[in-house]
Design an enzyme around this catalytic site. Sequence first.
Site, mmCIF file in Angstrom:
data_model
loop_
_atom_site.group_PDB
_atom_site.id
_atom_site.type_symbol
_atom_site.label_atom_id
_atom_site.label_comp_id
_atom_site.label_asym_id
_atom_site.label_seq_id
_atom_site.Cartn_x
_atom_site.Cartn_y
_atom_site.Cartn_z
ATOM 1 N N LYS A 156 -13.030 2.134 -1.793
ATOM 2 C CA LYS A 156 -13.908 2.490 -0.653
ATOM 3 C C LYS A 156 -15.080 3.344 -1.161
ATOM 4 O O LYS A 156 -16.230 3.133 -0.803
ATOM 5 C CB LYS A 156 -13.133 3.311 0.388
ATOM 6 C CG LYS A 156 -12.313 2.498 1.380
ATOM 7 C CD LYS A 156 -11.809 3.414 2.518
ATOM 8 C CE LYS A 156 -11.009 2.659 3.553
ATOM 9 N NZ LYS A 156 -10.507 3.478 4.666
ATOM 10 N N GLU A 183 0.821 -1.207 0.000
ATOM 11 C CA GLU A 183 0.000 0.000 0.000
ATOM 12 C C GLU A 183 0.864 1.270 0.000
ATOM 13 O O GLU A 183 0.454 2.316 -0.488
ATOM 14 C CB GLU A 183 -0.926 -0.023 1.223
ATOM 15 C CG GLU A 183 -2.187 0.787 1.026
ATOM 16 C CD GLU A 183 -3.226 0.548 2.112
ATOM 17 O OE1 GLU A 183 -3.456 -0.624 2.485
ATOM 18 O OE2 GLU A 183 -3.809 1.521 2.602
ATOM 19 N N HIS A 243 7.026 -26.717 1.169
ATOM 20 C CA HIS A 243 6.355 -27.835 0.515
ATOM 21 C C HIS A 243 5.223 -27.356 -0.378
ATOM 22 O O HIS A 243 4.357 -28.125 -0.762
ATOM 23 C CB HIS A 243 5.851 -28.810 1.589
ATOM 24 C CG HIS A 243 6.968 -29.303 2.450
ATOM 25 N ND1 HIS A 243 7.738 -30.401 2.115
ATOM 26 C CD2 HIS A 243 7.497 -28.808 3.592
ATOM 27 C CE1 HIS A 243 8.666 -30.557 3.042
ATOM 28 N NE2 HIS A 243 8.550 -29.615 3.936
HETATM 29 O O1 PA5 Z 1 -3.131 1.999 5.670
HETATM 30 C C1 PA5 Z 1 -4.225 2.469 5.482
HETATM 31 O O2 PA5 Z 1 -4.428 3.707 5.497
HETATM 32 C C2 PA5 Z 1 -5.450 1.595 5.251
HETATM 33 O O3 PA5 Z 1 -5.110 0.269 5.144
HETATM 34 C C3 PA5 Z 1 -6.427 1.755 6.405
HETATM 35 O O4 PA5 Z 1 -5.805 1.384 7.591
HETATM 36 C C4 PA5 Z 1 -7.683 0.924 6.196
HETATM 37 O O5 PA5 Z 1 -8.271 1.230 4.966
HETATM 38 C C5 PA5 Z 1 -8.686 1.178 7.308
HETATM 39 O O6 PA5 Z 1 -8.996 2.555 7.380
HETATM 40 P P1 PA5 Z 1 -9.645 3.179 8.663
HETATM 41 O O7 PA5 Z 1 -8.710 3.012 9.812
HETATM 42 O O8 PA5 Z 1 -9.877 4.608 8.307
HETATM 43 O O9 PA5 Z 1 -10.913 2.431 8.909
#
Ligand code: PA5
Length: 465
Positions: A436, A294, A323
């Site tokens: 989202k 990410e 394995h």
């Molecule tokens: O790293 C990130 O920003 C995302 O993976 C968020 O943690 C994830 O989408 C969850 O978002 P939120 O904490 O706003 O619910």
Amino acid sequence: MIELNYHNVEAAVIGQNNGLNIQEEFNSYRDEIHRIIADLNSNKDKPGQNLQWMNLGYNEETIWYVKEFAAMVENRFDNVLILGVGGSALGGKALCEAILSPYWNFLTKEQRNNYPRIFFLDNIDPDQMNSLFNILDLKKTLVNVITKSGSTAEVMAQYMIIKDRMEKELGEDYRKNVIATTDRNIGILKQLSDQEGYKTFFIPDDVSGRFSVFSAVGLLPFALAGINIEEITQGIKDMDLALKNTDINFNIAAQNALIHFLMDVKKGKKISVMMPYSNRMRYVADWYCQLWAESLGKERDKNSNIVNVGQTPVKAIGVTDQHSQIQLYNEGPNDKIITFLRVREFDTELEIPNIFEYTGISYLGGKSINKLFNAEADSTMASLIDYERPNVTISIPKITPYYMGQLLYMFEVQTAIAGSLYNIDAFNQPGVEQSKNYTYALMGRIGYEDSANELKEKISDEVKL
Ligand code: PA5
């Protein structure tokens, strides 16, 4: 300290086609790395730089509040249920699974020293949720709703279901069983917490979800489960001090960032495999996969050029995946760099009894399973070298809160440095936001009508369930 060994990415070991002349590379990137590390450290307090995660180990106020709350509710709950996804769940889950005794939730209360079982619900599979809610005694369960944005559909839906059930079962008192971790200013969860009177913990500004494990997002679940959070933060601080060194020859995060970057851009290693030889660290691999994917998987660089960069992270568990995946890693496309996570000392030394005389298995008798585990890792590494596959090893003296603090912080800094090498913003996630928003549109959220119309054209009836 944890250590990085990069011997097996050297051209002298795996050949010029796949290996790097490491010292030459370190020398030619010396100034750039110096600048990157100096910039990270001098910008970390500046608003808008998204570097507040570098200060979390020093946040005495949060540590104090978290400890105080954990002490206040000690012995009151049999279960802690974390509701959250992505960065709001993976770090907590990774370190609880690593640090607590394996099979923690199956231990008796006495075996857990009266600390609660801990459940991370980071999905919305209805069957899973229903089963979990049915087995938890809600009167004895503390629910921690974690969402930085305060409105993620999955988490808010989980929360709405459990709130309804708790209220029906516990009445007004249900509020004592709910805590929220969210942004101080924005989001619906903050408003709801104020309205309902939940105890609330805040995620500092400029900390993206996947870099938030050492805020209350992770520290609170750790403290509730009886993990010594000061040991964790000491590990972070010691690693932070070590990683302030701007000389690449002495900075393992910079070394590993540069090695991965060069393996990608120069040697075509588009996949980064994280392979712990420790079952307890299996979720550390998941956490790493999110962090690497990410943060670095980006369409545009900082100058808005389309670059589509990022290595694909993959989790593999030693010995299990020897394995299953090693055949591919050895003989398939040479497009991976493998990171072994090794533990020098396990809590347990388990001997294999000398009970059979069959020559095919008698060699095992009298040796420890620890020795076998290490031999398996060494053999995998040796076979990767035979096939000229680059690999690095990160060794951890022991799985303790202190070393886990070091390890995760080291990966965070490594990721930030890699982001600078790719010249991308490692702290945003437009691709995640896109999906989202589509979810909000599909579920009829007001304000997302345009996306809903767009979606109607994109998802044709043929591909719908
Ligand atoms: O790293 C990130 O920003 C995302 O993976 C968020 O943690 C994830 O989408 C969850 O978002 P939120 O904490 O706003 O619910």
